[in-house]
Structures are given as structure tokens and as C-alpha cells.
Motif scaffolding. Structure first.
Motif, PDB file in Angstrom:
ATOM      1  N   LYS A  41       0.862  -1.196   0.000  1.00  0.00           N
ATOM      2  CA  LYS A  41       0.000   0.000   0.000  1.00  0.00           C
ATOM      3  C   LYS A  41       0.889   1.234   0.000  1.00  0.00           C
ATOM      4  O   LYS A  41       1.847   1.324   0.763  1.00  0.00           O
ATOM      5  CB  LYS A  41      -0.896  -0.025   1.245  1.00  0.00           C
ATOM      6  N   GLY A  71      -2.170   4.430  -4.080  1.00  0.00           N
ATOM      7  CA  GLY A  71      -2.844   3.189  -4.447  1.00  0.00           C
ATOM      8  C   GLY A  71      -2.090   1.966  -3.959  1.00  0.00           C
ATOM      9  O   GLY A  71      -1.666   1.909  -2.806  1.00  0.00           O
ATOM     10  N   TRP A  72      -1.886   1.007  -4.881  1.00  0.00           N
ATOM     11  CA  TRP A  72      -1.268  -0.267  -4.526  1.00  0.00           C
ATOM     12  C   TRP A  72      -0.104  -0.609  -5.446  1.00  0.00           C
ATOM     13  O   TRP A  72      -0.074  -0.173  -6.589  1.00  0.00           O
ATOM     14  CB  TRP A  72      -2.298  -1.394  -4.604  1.00  0.00           C
ATOM     15  N   LYS A 127      -5.075   0.580  -8.821  1.00  0.00           N
ATOM     16  CA  LYS A 127      -6.225   1.098  -8.087  1.00  0.00           C
ATOM     17  C   LYS A 127      -6.614   0.201  -6.920  1.00  0.00           C
ATOM     18  O   LYS A 127      -7.084   0.680  -5.898  1.00  0.00           O
ATOM     19  CB  LYS A 127      -7.418   1.286  -9.022  1.00  0.00           C
ATOM     20  N   THR A 128      -6.453  -1.111  -7.100  1.00  0.00           N
ATOM     21  CA  THR A 128      -6.851  -2.047  -6.043  1.00  0.00           C
ATOM     22  C   THR A 128      -5.701  -2.999  -5.720  1.00  0.00           C
ATOM     23  O   THR A 128      -4.784  -3.201  -6.519  1.00  0.00           O
ATOM     24  CB  THR A 128      -8.072  -2.891  -6.467  1.00  0.00           C
ATOM     25  N   GLU A 129      -5.795  -3.579  -4.550  1.00  0.00           N
ATOM     26  CA  GLU A 129      -4.816  -4.582  -4.146  1.00  0.00           C
ATOM     27  C   GLU A 129      -4.894  -5.795  -5.076  1.00  0.00           C
ATOM     28  O   GLU A 129      -3.881  -6.391  -5.431  1.00  0.00           O
ATOM     29  CB  GLU A 129      -5.081  -5.003  -2.698  1.00  0.00           C
ATOM     30  N   GLU A 130      -6.110  -6.141  -5.496  1.00  0.00           N
ATOM     31  CA  GLU A 130      -6.308  -7.289  -6.387  1.00  0.00           C
ATOM     32  C   GLU A 130      -5.556  -7.097  -7.710  1.00  0.00           C
ATOM     33  O   GLU A 130      -4.907  -8.023  -8.206  1.00  0.00           O
ATOM     34  CB  GLU A 130      -7.803  -7.492  -6.651  1.00  0.00           C
ATOM     35  N   GLU A 131      -5.630  -5.888  -8.291  1.00  0.00           N
ATOM     36  CA  GLU A 131      -4.919  -5.613  -9.544  1.00  0.00           C
ATOM     37  C   GLU A 131      -3.410  -5.755  -9.355  1.00  0.00           C
ATOM     38  O   GLU A 131      -2.723  -6.340 -10.181  1.00  0.00           O
ATOM     39  CB  GLU A 131      -5.239  -4.207 -10.047  1.00  0.00           C
TER      40      GLU A 131
END
Length: 119
Positions: free
Chosen positions: A51, A55-56, A83-87
Motif C-alpha cells: 500500500k 494506491g497499490w 487502483k486495487t490490491e487485487e490488480e
């Protein structure tokens, strides 16, 4: 009248064939062993999310030492984080798999598209 000793010739041919088989199997054994060792070296690779302020990102570690730290989306011209941790983990896992497959860990625009990463 000339005589040829066929026993010596047969004996030498048999030795050459057997040496070839031994060498072939020795090479196969050495190759298998080296492949096993090289596979063991990549088992210590791990990917973790990271983090940051915008973003991530992700880091890839080997034996708890950071070998890749990616805080922005690679290949795009802007310095944007995921944008997301998943990406971030999708791309991180792709890079991790490339390293395990002894491929270059570079990421292409096509890779981002196939992983559905919004840039």
C-alpha cells in the motif's frame, strides 16, 4: 591367405555402443538433477501487496529479501499506482510465474489487457 580377427572387432564395437549408452544416460541424469536444483531455487519466491499513498503496488521477495518492488503500473507512460490490491497482486503473480519459468519478468500492455488492469 589373410585372416581377420572378427572377435576383436566385435569386442571394440560393443564397447563403443555401451559407452555411448552410458554417456547418454549420464547426461540425462545430470540434466534432470540440474533441473531439480533450479526448480528448488524458485520455491522461495513470494509476492506481497504494498500500500502506498496513491494506491497499490507489489513486491517480490526471495528468502525474505526484496528482489522486485513495483509501486506503479509498468509499461504505461504515467506514474500511476494500481487502483486495487487485487490488480497489484494479479500483475505481481504474473511476474512471479515468469520468474519461476525462467522468463524475463517484464510486463507488456497485452499482459495488462489480458489481466483486465485499468490504466
Amino acid at each position: 591367405m589373410m585372416t581377420i580377427n572378427l572377435n576383436n572387432r566385435f569386442f571394440w564395437t560393443t564397447i563403443q555402443k555401451n559407452l555411448f549408452l552410458v554417456n547418454k544416460y549420464t547426461i540425462l541424469l545430470i540434466f534432470s538433477f540440474s533441473l531439480f536444483i533450479s526448480c528448488n531455487h524458485t520455491e522461495n519466491l513470494k509476492v506481497k501487496s504494498l500500500k502506498n499513498d496513491s494506491g497499490w503496488g507489489y513486491i517480490i521477495t526471495k528468502d525474505e529479501k526484496i528482489i522486485i518492488k513495483q509501486t506503479v503500473i509498468p509499461v504505461i507512460s504515467e506514474n500511476k499506482s494500481f487502483k486495487t490490491e487485487e490488480e497489484a497482486l494479479k500483475v505481481g503473480n504474473l511476474v512471479l510465474q515468469k520468474l519461476k519459468d525462467n522468463l524475463s519478468p517484464t510486463v507488456t500492455k497485452k499482459d495488462l489487457f489480458l489481466l483486465a488492469i485499468k490504466t
